[in-house]
Structures are given as structure tokens and as C-alpha cells.
Design a protein around this motif. Structure first.
Motif, mmCIF file in Angstrom:
data_model
loop_
_atom_site.group_PDB
_atom_site.id
_atom_site.type_symbol
_atom_site.label_atom_id
_atom_site.label_comp_id
_atom_site.label_asym_id
_atom_site.label_seq_id
_atom_site.Cartn_x
_atom_site.Cartn_y
_atom_site.Cartn_z
ATOM 1 N N ARG A 323 9.937 -115.397 27.816
ATOM 2 C CA ARG A 323 9.134 -115.527 26.594
ATOM 3 C C ARG A 323 7.734 -116.047 26.905
ATOM 4 N N HIS A 372 6.970 -116.964 17.308
ATOM 5 C CA HIS A 372 7.736 -118.104 16.806
ATOM 6 C C HIS A 372 8.384 -117.687 15.489
ATOM 7 N N HIS A 379 3.304 -112.843 16.828
ATOM 8 C CA HIS A 379 2.164 -112.382 17.624
ATOM 9 C C HIS A 379 2.295 -110.876 17.808
ATOM 10 N N GLU A 418 -1.865 -119.825 14.190
ATOM 11 C CA GLU A 418 -2.075 -120.963 15.088
ATOM 12 C C GLU A 418 -3.225 -120.753 16.063
ATOM 13 N N HIS A 419 -3.779 -119.560 16.160
ATOM 14 C CA HIS A 419 -4.860 -119.329 17.130
ATOM 15 C C HIS A 419 -6.241 -119.628 16.556
HETATM 16 ZN ZN ZN Z 1 2.132 -118.659 19.830
#
Ligand code: ZN
Ligand code: 2HG
Length: 460
Positions: A323, A372, A379, A418-419
Motif C-alpha cells: 500500500r 484511506h 486517491h 488531505e493534500h
Molecule cells: Zn493519502
């Protein structure tokens, strides 16, 4: 003859480490996005808070823009310096400043790597629970600036939950100490949270006090092969209700293809469209027996077709590598990235709709899904087909993103989980936040950074 503004910076801070070496400009001027050509004016590497403050005041007077720089592992271009900015790298401010046993906090400088924070917490018998693949390179200042998430959010939440106190230098050059590690502090707006996730647009984090917590019991890792999309959430439901999860991640066969091409071993003989990696507390035999019972139940239901339970730490690490190695395995292909989130209950409908859309509109694209899934954060990496040139590829991907924004809007999701927004997602911010919200954000930025020197061009 024009005099470089660096002359006045040098006069103010004769001892400041400052470089205009071409290799340094290249190195510090970019992040992991690799889409922009770095072109900073110079790189400053301050040694302490006073130097940071002087740099910001100088920037206000000269109008030179500042790009705050941590480990530059970001994927949204938030740390890119492509327009003659001064990059302010915090990497020399990388020490642990103190541990407080009563408060269970660790005070650190912003340039410390996340992994070094983990190690320091462990030396005191505690953990700092935010974790993700870039742990060895990313820095805590950048984690705070992006409210970094990662693989343990399902149990511990984002970086935001673990910041007890922050020292920041605002865009106006003021030093603020926010919250002073108080657990309770009902004295008006909690400005600390404004800086967390602000992507370097309001100021620079110059010190942070992190909350620590107790280490969970020993854990084990389960890898499942999942035969169809609906089953992903069934497996999640079964695992969540019966095990103490600390991670629940998924990836597809395309992701496995890329990590294998990068050296990883295939986990099962048969390929499967989806895989799940989950980590759970396995303190005793009862917990391990429960994990096996969950596996058998999922097998009987047809939700999984194969599985492996780690029998050692080394095996757990190698399962995790399948992962965590995905981003690195894709990097040479310079993929176009999307990092979206939807409510957990909406994941199957969103996945279904997006996969149909991509197969219909872009059958030639190699689309790699992972992420996630237990947080509703997916993603989506699109790998460039060899026959398309890079600019045409990006233009096509942007069209995909526009279509995806529409799907997300209908499902109430977010274009960045989250990016961050940075440069990459700037054009899509308006599809995720209302006109009123964006106006308020601009207003807040104008108060804290009135001359607009902090990371201009990023976010909006
Ligand atoms: Zn991530
Ligand atoms: C991860 O979860 C990171 O591995 C990177 O957020 C995701 O490469 C990506 O798109």
C-alpha cells in the motif's frame, strides 16, 4: 543598475544561511508534484525564530514573496517556488525542544521529520499517532500547514487533533503563541486552528507542541483480496464492528501492478480487482481468533476471496509496503493526482459513478485507485499513456477533474481530502467552497498577511 533585494536581507541578517546555488534553487524550489519548473530568487535557511521574523519583515518592506518549505513531499504544489520567491526552508530548525510528562506533550521545531517525532515520542513511552508513507522526509511544520492526514486518521484523526500549542510568525511579521498547550481555553477564537491547514498563506509555523498518547497494544495486519466494489464496504463494516482498527486502506489491481513492477511480491496467486489492508489491535489470542473469525465470515459471504494475516512484524511491514509503495512506484510516470473525500456511506456510489465515467470517457487511461477508504478518502492517480504528450495529458486530466467535481458536488464530497489546494486544485476551489466562504478566507488572509507576501498564488 538594479540592486538585488537580497543585499538588504544580507545587511539585516549577516549570519543568515542564504544560497543562490543553482542546485539548491532546483532542489528547494519544487515539491513532489514535479509539474512546475523551479525559479526561486534564493533559499534562506534560518536557524531560529528571530531570523524567521526578520525575513518576514524584510519581505513586507521589499515585497519579495515567501514560500515556506518543509520536506516538500506535498502533492498539490503548495511548496513550489516558480516566480522569483524567497524559499524559507525550516530544515535547520529541526530539534526536539522539550517533553512534558504531566501534559504528555512534545515541543518541537518545525523542521523536524515526522519519523523523528515518532521516535522521540517512543523514547518517552508514548506515541505521536499521525502517520503516513512520507514519514521519513516530511516535516512537522508542513504537516501542520496542510493538516496532514494519512493512514491512522480512522482511529486518531488528522494533525489538527494533536496540536496543543503553536508559535507562528504571521505574514505581517508578528510572533504569536497560540493556546499555550491548554486543554481547555474558552477565550474567544482559537487562532491555532486557522493556521493548521492554511498552506503557508497566513504565516510560518516556527514551533509546535504536540499532544502524545499511549501506544496501542500489539497489532497485526490483514490483507484481503476483494472481488467486487460493494464488498469493500461490507468488509469494512465487518472489520469495524468486531476489531479495534487503527487503519483500513484499499488499493486496486492496477496499483498492485505498479508496486510489483517496482519490486514488490504478489500477495496471492490469483489477481483480484480490489485489496484491503487493515491493521487492528491484537493484544491476545482472543483478538487474533476474532480476526480469523471475521475473515471466515467475509469468505463465506463472498466479500473476500483470499486473505493473509501477518505473523511477524517483518511480514506486517511487507504487507504495508504494497500500500505505502504505490506513490513511489507511480512517481516516474508523473501521474495526475486527485485526492477526494466523500462521506463513508457514499463511497460505493461515488466509486461506481466515477469508474463508469472514466471507462466511458477515457478508456485509454490507466487509472489507479487507492487510499484511506475507511475515512472516505480516495486517491485517484491517472498514468500518462505513452502516446499522449504531457501538456495534452494534463489538459485531458483537467477535463476529468471538472467532471469529477460535478460528481463530487452531487455527492457532497470534497476535491481535496488531505493534500491541500496549493496550485494543483486552485481552479476547482470554487466547486468545493461557497462564494461567501472564499470571500471570508480572503479577508482572513488580508488581515494576517496584509502585503500578500505569504505563498502568493497558492490556495486562491
Ligand atoms: Zn493519502
Ligand atoms: C498516500 O495516501 C498519500 O499514500 C499519497 O496521500 C497519495 O500519491 C498519492 O496520490
Amino acid at each position: 543598475m538594479t540592486i538585488s533585494p537580497l543585499v538588504s536581507l544580507r545587511e539585516r541578517l549577516p549570519q543568515l544561511k542564504l544560497t543562490t546555488d543553482a542546485t539548491d534553487l532546483e532542489h528547494y524550489g519544487r515539491d513532489w508534484t514535479r509539474r512546475w519548473t523551479p525559479a526561486p530568487l534564493a533559499i534562506a535557511l534560518p536557524a531560529d525564530i528571530a531570523e524567521v521574523q526578520t525575513i518576514v519583515r524584510w519581505a513586507n518592506e521589499t515585497g519579495v514573496a515567501i514560500v515556506p518549505s518543509g520536506g516538500r513531499t506535498g502533492l498539490s504544489g503548495g511548496a513550489v517556488a516558480a516566480n522569483g520567491e524567497l524559499v524559507v526552508s525550516l530544515e535547520r530548525m529541526n530539534r526536539v525542544l522539550g517533553f512534558d510528562a504531566a501534559d504528555r506533550t512534545l515541543t518541537v521545531q518545525p523542521g523536524i521529520a515526522l519519523e523523528a517525532v515518532h521516535n522521540a515520542a517512543r523514547e518517552h513511552g508514548l506515541i505521536y499517532p499521525v502517520d503516513f508513507g512520507a514519514r521519513g522526509s516530511c516535516q512537522i511544520g508542513g504537516n501542520i500547514a496542510t493538516n496532514a492526514g494519512g493512514i491512522r486518521v480512522i482511529r486518531y484523526g488528522n494533525t489538527r487533533n494533536w496540536i496543543a500549542s503553536l508559535k507562528v510568525v504571521t505574514g505581517a511579521g508578528e510572533l504569536l503563541e497560540l493556546n499555550r498547550s491548554l486543554v481547555k481555553n474558552a477565550t474567544g477564537y482559537d487562532l491555532r486552528h486557522l493556521f493548521i491547514g492554511s498552506e503557508g498563506t497566513l504565516g510560518l509555523v516556527v514551533e509546535a507542541t504536540l499532544a502524545l498518547t499511549e501506544a496501542p497494544p500489539a497489532s497485526q495486519v490483514l490483507l484481503f483480496a476483494v472481488p467486487h466494489m460493494q464488498a469493500l464496504m461490507q468488509v469494512f463494516g465487518a472489520c469495524r464492528s468486531r476489531l479495534q482498527l487503527s487503519a483500513f486502506e484499499f488499493f486496486t489491481d492496477r496499483a498492485l501492478h505498479h508496486v510489483r513492477a517496482h519490486g514488490a511480491q504478489a500477495p496471492f496467486e490469483q489477481v483480484s480487482p480490489y485489496y484491503v489492508v487493515t491493521e487492528f489491535d491484537a493484544a491476545d489470542e482472543a483478538a487474533q481468533a476474532e480476526a480469523l473469525a471475521v475473515f471466515e465470515h467475509c469468505l463465506e459471504q463472498g466479500w473476500v476471496s483470499d486473505g493473509v494475516l501477518s505473523q511477524s512484524e517483518a511480514q506486517a511491514r511487507s504487507l504495508w509496503r504494497l500500500r505505502e509503495g504505490i506513490t513511489e512506484s507511480l512517481a516516474p510516470h508523473k501521474p495526475y493526482k486527485n485526492d477526494i473525500s466523500v462521506r463513508i456511506g457514499v463511497v460505493p456510489a461515488f466509486l461506481q459513478e466515477m469508474q463508469e465515467l472514466l471507462t466511458r470517457e477515457y478508456p485509454q487511461f490507466d487509472v489507479v485507485w487507492f487510499g484511506h477508504i475507511g475515512d472516505g478518502n480516495l486517491h485517484i492517480n491517472i498514468v500518462k499513456p505513452a502516446e499522449i504528450d504531457y501538456a495534452a495529458f494534463i489538459a485531458e486530466c483537467e477535463r476529468v477533474t471538472e467532471l469529477m467535481c460535478e460528481v463530487l458536488r452531487r455527492h457532497g464530497g470534497s476535491i481535496s481530502a488531505e493534500h491541500g489546494i496549493g496550485l494543483v486544485k486552485k481552479a476547482y476551489l470554487a466547486s468545493a467552497r461557497s462564494v461567501e466562504e472564499i470571500a471570508l478566507m480572503r479577508g482572513i488572509r488580508a488581515v494576517l498577511d496584509p502585503r500578500g507576501v505569504m505563498n502568493p498564488g497558492k490556495l486562491f
